[in-house]
Enzyme design. Structure first.
Site, PDB file in Angstrom:
ATOM      1  N   ARG A 299       0.809  -1.255   0.014  1.00 18.22           N
ATOM      2  CA  ARG A 299      -0.064   0.151   0.003  1.00 18.22           C
ATOM      3  C   ARG A 299       0.994   1.180   0.168  1.00 18.22           C
ATOM      4  NH1 ARG A 299      -3.555  -0.486   4.964  1.00 18.22           N
ATOM      5  NH2 ARG A 299      -1.605  -1.829   5.838  1.00 18.22           N
TER       6      ARG A 299
ATOM      7  N   ASN B 109      -6.128  -2.467   1.911  1.00 18.89           N
ATOM      8  CA  ASN B 109      -6.074  -3.939   2.123  1.00 18.89           C
ATOM      9  C   ASN B 109      -7.532  -4.307   2.072  1.00 18.89           C
ATOM     10  OD1 ASN B 109      -3.396  -4.307   2.053  1.00 18.89           O
ATOM     11  ND2 ASN B 109      -3.328  -4.328   4.387  1.00 18.89           N
TER      12      ASN B 109
END
Length: 94
Positions: free
Chosen positions: A21, A39
């Site tokens: 990320r 996520n």
């Protein structure tokens, strides 16, 4: 801005716990894209990329590799809703 597109991507493989990320935020910001990354509870990463078509395609290509510790098994893409000029952020897990 007629070439602006928005793509919702789902990245699968070993993509959680490997800095995916944060890497996505860095890469998307460098390309001037708007959107977000998060996520998913199923172990995948989901991202919305919006901006010039060439920059979005470049980002999707980069996602197929990911950061060094990632092992990407696939990237699905679907049309997304353009969030406008919001910058690129990391969202909580969904």
């Amino acid at each position: 801005m007629s070439d602006r597109v928005a793509v919702l991507a789902r990245i699968r493989g070993k993509v959680q716990g490997v800095w995916y990320r944060a890497w996505t935020v860095e890469q998307a910001t460098a390309r001037g894209l708007d959107g977000w990354v998060r996520n998913r509870a199923d172990g995948s990463v989901e991202a919305l990329f919006a901006g010039p078509a060439a920059a979005v395609e470049s980002m999707l290509d980069a996602c197929r590799q990911g950061p060094p510790a990632a092992q990407v098994s696939g990237v699905e893409r679907h049309p997304g809703d353009d969030p406008g000029n919001t910058g690129f952020t990391q969202l909580p897990t969904l």
